[in-house]
Design an enzyme around this catalytic site. Structure first.
Site, PDB file in Angstrom:
ATOM      1  N   TYR A 141      -8.157   1.712 118.469  1.00 50.17           N
ATOM      2  CA  TYR A 141      -9.488   2.280 118.705  1.00 50.17           C
ATOM      3  C   TYR A 141     -10.128   1.719 119.968  1.00 50.17           C
ATOM      4  CZ  TYR A 141      -9.459   4.282 113.970  1.00 50.17           C
ATOM      5  OH  TYR A 141      -9.159   4.994 112.842  1.00 50.17           O
ATOM      6  N   LYS A 192       3.357  -1.402 110.255  1.00 51.24           N
ATOM      7  CA  LYS A 192       4.404  -0.393 110.440  1.00 51.24           C
ATOM      8  C   LYS A 192       5.443  -1.044 111.346  1.00 51.24           C
ATOM      9  CE  LYS A 192       5.870   3.886 109.901  1.00 51.24           C
ATOM     10  NZ  LYS A 192       6.369   4.404 108.617  1.00 51.24           N
ATOM     11  N   ASP A 224       2.784   3.508 105.143  1.00 48.83           N
ATOM     12  CA  ASP A 224       3.033   4.743 104.374  1.00 48.83           C
ATOM     13  C   ASP A 224       3.267   4.412 102.899  1.00 48.83           C
ATOM     14  OD1 ASP A 224       5.237   3.442 105.470  1.00 48.83           O
ATOM     15  OD2 ASP A 224       6.477   5.232 105.634  1.00 48.83           O
ATOM     16  N   ASP A 248      -8.951   1.694 108.368  1.00 49.81           N
ATOM     17  CA  ASP A 248      -9.909   2.795 108.301  1.00 49.81           C
ATOM     18  C   ASP A 248      -9.450   3.794 107.241  1.00 49.81           C
ATOM     19  OD1 ASP A 248     -11.876   4.605 108.918  1.00 49.81           O
ATOM     20  OD2 ASP A 248     -11.183   5.044 110.941  1.00 49.81           O
ATOM     21  N   ASP A 252     -10.739   4.168 102.979  1.00 43.83           N
ATOM     22  CA  ASP A 252     -11.307   5.412 102.436  1.00 43.83           C
ATOM     23  C   ASP A 252     -10.511   5.867 101.219  1.00 43.83           C
ATOM     24  OD1 ASP A 252     -13.359   5.655 104.250  1.00 43.83           O
ATOM     25  OD2 ASP A 252     -12.886   7.732 104.771  1.00 43.83           O
TER      26      ASP A 252
END
Ligand code: NAD
Length: 358
Positions: A141, A192, A224, A248, A252
């Protein structure tokens, strides 16, 4: 000494939900010895409309001067076509990076009274208590270079850079391990590492750091798989630590396990526990201005503020108990409503919490 709190209601439902948290804080000032001064400022679209920028220097200065910040939410349809550099969300990112708020703590805690509100079976989620520690000021980001460029063949190409330095990984790792020491002593680091070198380094640094916390059990999981495990068997997790983008998304996802994003608070801390506190949800423009929003995530964010930045664990617990009490009474805003319960508005829910403080 009187501590100072900056209120940044922001956009959409922000002003409505922050108003209810302020009522709770005012009640604690009046009856329970809380010694704070509250000042208000502009951020997000509300600030852009007045000053042409989502984070005016005046707001930034106020944010630097206070002990803690309570924020509602930013963003909305009205500002979606603005240039990305002045979109409301830039105000939030600017506060986080400008104040060095690198650690985002997002609990996903299921109140037993709401076990039926989850989309998963009650036996899968009842007793759920996860803390997601998300790195907030680095990663893709913020990485440079970034942008949209035109290639020689005339085709446009978007690009971002995913970057983490060792020191950035170490400091967020410490936050996660220290949090785990006060909980169930388990940290799952999500990366990852099979595809991205940056997270290969992340995994190495976390593994080294674990040696300083021999009582904490460290595990690693690919993002994942973590997304899948969160819906398959979420109770296996205690503390999850991960980078900005994965955090992020996973936070959620974890929030929905609890039934409503309207229930979940968050804290963003700097190295000295100064923090910005905000609900995990956005500005919900679809229900803004209708007295429909659930104010509990914001009220519980105020509780986190009392715990982490203002040194009033006692009053944090008082708020959390009051929230539990109103849920026991069967009061529900629309987002957590189920048959047989009493549907209430934003302001009715807020008033009930104030009353339950005693
Ligand atoms: P959102 O969280 O605002 O809303 C998602 C859904 O959840 C909507 O149906 C909304 O009505 C509902 N919801 C959210 N909070 C609720 C509450 N307290 N009570 C009841 N229902 C609630 O996410 P979105 O729709 O993706 O984004 C809307 C705007 O918010 C966008 O402009 C986005 O950029 C912004 N946003 C801001 C933040 C922030 O300020 N931290 C975070 C996420 C999104």
């Amino acid at each position: 000494m009187t501590q100072k709190v900056l209120l940044l209601p922001g956009d959409g439902i922000g002003p409505e939900i922050v108003a209810e948290a302020v009522n709770v804080l005012e009640a604690l000032k009046a009856n329970h010895g809380l010694d704070i001064d509250m000042v208000s400022g502009l951020v997000g679209g509300a600030a852009y409309d007045v000053s042409g920028h989502p984070l005016p220097e005046e707001t930034m200065q106020m944010a630097r001067d206070v002990d803690a910040i309570l924020l509602g939410a930013v963003g909305g349809y009205k500002w979606e076509t603005l240039d990305i550099s002045v979109r409301p969300e830039k105000g939030l990112l600017g506060l986080r990076s400008g104040l060095g708020l690198f650690a985002n703590l997002r609990p996903a805690f299921l109140y037993p009274q709401l076990a039926d509100a989850s989309s998963l079976k009650p036996e899968v989620v009842s007793g759920l208590d996860i803390l997601i520690v998300r790195e907030l000021t680095g990663g893709i980001y913020f990485g440079q270079p970034r942008g949209i460029r035109t290639l020689e063949n005339g085709e446009r190409q978007g690009y971002n850079t995913y970057v983490y330095s060792e020191s950035e990984i170490e400091r967020i790792g410490h936050v996660a391990f220290q949090a785990a020491m006060k909980r169930n002593k388990k940290v799952c680091s999500v990366d990852k590492a099979n595809v991205l070198e940056v997270t290969e380094l992340w995994r190495e640094v976390m593994t080294d750091l674990a040696q300083q916390y021999p009582d904490v059990e460290l595990s690693h999981m690919y993002v994942d798989n973590a997304a899948m495990q969160l819906v398959r068997n979420p109770k296996q997790f205690d503390v999850i630590v991960t980078g900005n983008m994965f955090g992020d998304i996973l936070s959620d996802e974890a929030s929905m396990l609890t039934g409503s994003i309207g229930m979940l608070p968050s804290a963003s801390l700097d190295a000295n526990n100064k923090g910005m506190y905000e609900p995990s949800h956005g500005s919900a423009p679809d229900i803004a201005g209708q007295n429909l929003a659930n104010p509990l995530a914001t009220i519980l964010s105020a509780a986190m503020m009392l715990r982490y930045s203002l040194g009033r664990e006692d009053l944090a617990i008082k708020i959390e108990q009051a929230v539990s009490k109103v849920l026991d009474q069967g009061l529900r805003t629309g987002d957590i409503y189920s048959k047989g319960m009493q549907k209430v508005s934003t302001s009715e829910m807020g008033s009930a919490v104030v009353k339950a403080l005693g």
